[in-house]
Scaffold this motif. Structure first.
Motif, short mmCIF file in Angstrom:
data_model
loop_
_atom_site.label_atom_id
_atom_site.label_comp_id
_atom_site.label_asym_id
_atom_site.label_seq_id
_atom_site.Cartn_x
_atom_site.Cartn_y
_atom_site.Cartn_z
N PRO A 1 4.00 -3.88 5.73
CA PRO A 1 5.14 -4.63 5.70
C PRO A 1 6.25 -4.54 4.71
O PRO A 1 5.71 -4.26 3.44
N ASP A 2 7.28 -4.76 4.76
CA ASP A 2 8.53 -4.61 3.75
C ASP A 2 8.17 -5.41 2.66
O ASP A 2 7.91 -6.62 2.82
N GLY A 3 8.06 -5.15 1.30
CA GLY A 3 7.93 -5.85 0.28
C GLY A 3 6.51 -6.31 -0.06
O GLY A 3 6.21 -6.93 -1.03
N SER A 4 5.54 -5.75 0.47
CA SER A 4 4.14 -6.08 0.42
C SER A 4 3.68 -5.12 -0.49
O SER A 4 4.12 -4.29 -0.96
N LEU A 5 2.60 -5.48 -1.09
CA LEU A 5 1.63 -4.79 -2.13
C LEU A 5 0.16 -4.49 -1.44
O LEU A 5 -0.54 -5.40 -1.26
N MET A 6 -0.08 -3.07 -1.06
CA MET A 6 -1.23 -2.99 -0.36
C MET A 6 -2.35 -1.88 -1.16
O MET A 6 -1.60 -1.29 -1.92
N ALA A 7 -3.37 -2.25 -1.20
CA ALA A 7 -4.44 -1.28 -1.80
C ALA A 7 -5.26 -0.78 -0.83
O ALA A 7 -5.61 -1.28 0.45
N VAL B 1 9.18 -4.57 -4.53
CA VAL B 1 9.24 -2.91 -3.82
C VAL B 1 8.22 -2.77 -3.10
O VAL B 1 6.98 -3.02 -3.38
N THR B 2 8.31 -2.31 -1.79
CA THR B 2 6.90 -2.16 -1.01
C THR B 2 6.00 -0.94 -1.70
O THR B 2 6.55 0.02 -2.09
N SER B 3 5.01 -1.54 -2.14
CA SER B 3 4.05 -0.73 -2.87
C SER B 3 2.72 -0.59 -2.23
O SER B 3 2.06 -1.46 -1.63
N VAL B 4 2.11 0.95 -2.43
CA VAL B 4 0.58 1.22 -2.03
C VAL B 4 0.07 1.69 -3.26
O VAL B 4 0.64 2.54 -3.91
N PHE B 5 -1.22 1.26 -3.62
CA PHE B 5 -1.90 1.84 -4.77
C PHE B 5 -3.37 2.21 -4.22
O PHE B 5 -3.87 1.47 -3.35
N VAL B 6 -3.77 3.18 -4.58
CA VAL B 6 -5.05 3.83 -4.29
C VAL B 6 -5.90 3.36 -5.55
O VAL B 6 -5.71 3.53 -6.53
#
Length: 363
Positions: free
Chosen positions: A26-32, A188-193
């Motif tokens: 989703p917009d604005g989320s922080l996903m791992a 900011v929509t963010s995705v981190f590994v």
């Protein structure tokens, strides 16, 4: 900006690095994205960024298909594990670089660039180090500069590949909390590994557990940890004790513990396993209903929880328990003592070839 991947596939030779993965961020989320080495999480991130091309499937940003678009066209910021700072440029110049190399028509003025870099330096708390070179900074400071450089171009999406992997444990802990605060300010929509389970559970709004190129489970940190969907998720996200047993006649028997079998199990006898986290094991000095005898083999008293290593008397299985310090003092445990343990909470799984995809029955 929302991110959607639809039925993505990517193979390297005969290995499916990403195997029919569908995911919505989703917009604005922080996903791992979390999983063991080689699970496909970094490949998935690079496909979202445009650094890798999928064999099939789609990548959509706010509903727009960008599957074949390059990284610049996608408007993403990418942060690598090893900083990738320009060694000959100062902190200020590294952060400003993405703005300075824009085409003349879209390049901000020097005054605007200076203002923006100044705000970012304040955000990462390095205002006094603007003139230093990367080799004059600590690892944590360099990673903050790398994040600021990615944010300077105002990306629609921020992607981070093992951003704290090269740092020591203490610095990692400080930076992941800082990243969470930074995200709450920037949205900011963010995705981190990451392969660090604790990091994913502490920082992210949503956690996606990946294994062998497929998604094992997606959910909030609380859902993932307390209601794991598969044995793999349960085992990957923290220490567990595994107890073998069976189900027959409507009852599940795990050691000396017998409970009503979860719904959906066949009436015929089946082998089963119970997954029990160390902090869900209760210790007593005297035997009781459903308890098993064990001998204390080691005590690790440092920290808020005391770790007690046990060896079950009936079959010599090694067990790890964690109890509060107050309870440890009450029991007055010593190495070699006999205690009786039981389970506060556990999950039972069928012991089948496809057990990694079977849903647990929690008690």
């Amino acid at each position: 900006m929302s991110i959607q991947v639809v039925n993505l596939c990517k193979r390297f030779s005969r290995v499916a690095a990403v195997d029919h993965v569908s995911l919505t961020i989703p917009d604005g989320s922080l996903m791992a994205l979390v999983g063991p080495s080689g699970s496909g999480k970094t490949t998935l991130l690079r496909i979202i960024a445009g650094l890798e091309q999928a064999d099939s499937g789609q990548v959509l940003l706010s509903g727009q298909d960008v599957t074949r678009a390059g990284i610049r066209e996608r408007g993403v910021g990418f942060v690598f594990q090893h900083y990738a700072l320009f060694r000959h440029l100062t902190v200020f110049e590294n952060i400003a670089f993405g703005l300075q190399v824009r085409p003349a028509a879209t390049r901000p003025s020097k005054v605007v660039i200076a203002e923006k870099v100044g705000k970012l330096l304040a955000l990462i708390r390095l205002e006094d180090l603007a003139k230093r070179l990367p080799h004059q900074l600590s690892g944590g400071q360099r990673q903050r500069v790398a994040l600021a450089r990615a944010l300077a171009v105002e990306p629609k999406v921020l992607l981070l590949d093992e951003p704290f992997g090269a740092l020591d444990a203490k610095v990692r802990q400080e930076l992941r909390r800082w990243l969470r605060r930074l995200h709450d300010e920037m949205h900011v929509t963010s995705v981190f590994v990451t392969h660090d389970q604790e990091e994913a559970l502490e920082v992210a709004d949503q956690v996606v557990v990946i294994n062998h190129g497929t998604i094992e489970q997606q959910g909030t940190p609380e859902e993932i940890y307390h209601s794991p969907a598969t044995p793999f998720v349960h085992h990957f996200l923290g220490n567990v004790n595994i107890f073998h047993g069976r189900i027959a006649g409507g009852y599940a028997t795990i050691g000396e513990l017998a409970v009503t079998a979860p719904a959906g199990w066949s009436a015929s006898e089946e082998h089963a396993v119970a997954y029990v986290r160390p902090h869900d094991i209760t210790l007593e000095r005297s035997p009781g209903s459903g308890t098993s005898a064990a001998v204390v083999t080691q005590i690790h008293a440092a920290g808020p929880l005391v770790r007690i290593d046990l060896e079950r008397s009936s079959d010599h299985q090694r067990i790890e328990a964690q109890i509060p310090r107050e309870r440890y003092r009450e029991l007055a445990l010593q190495q070699g003592d006999t205690v009786y343990f039981s389970f506060q909470r556990y999950h039972i799984y069928p012991l089948r070839p496809d057990a990694t995809t079977s849903a647990p029955q929690g008690v």
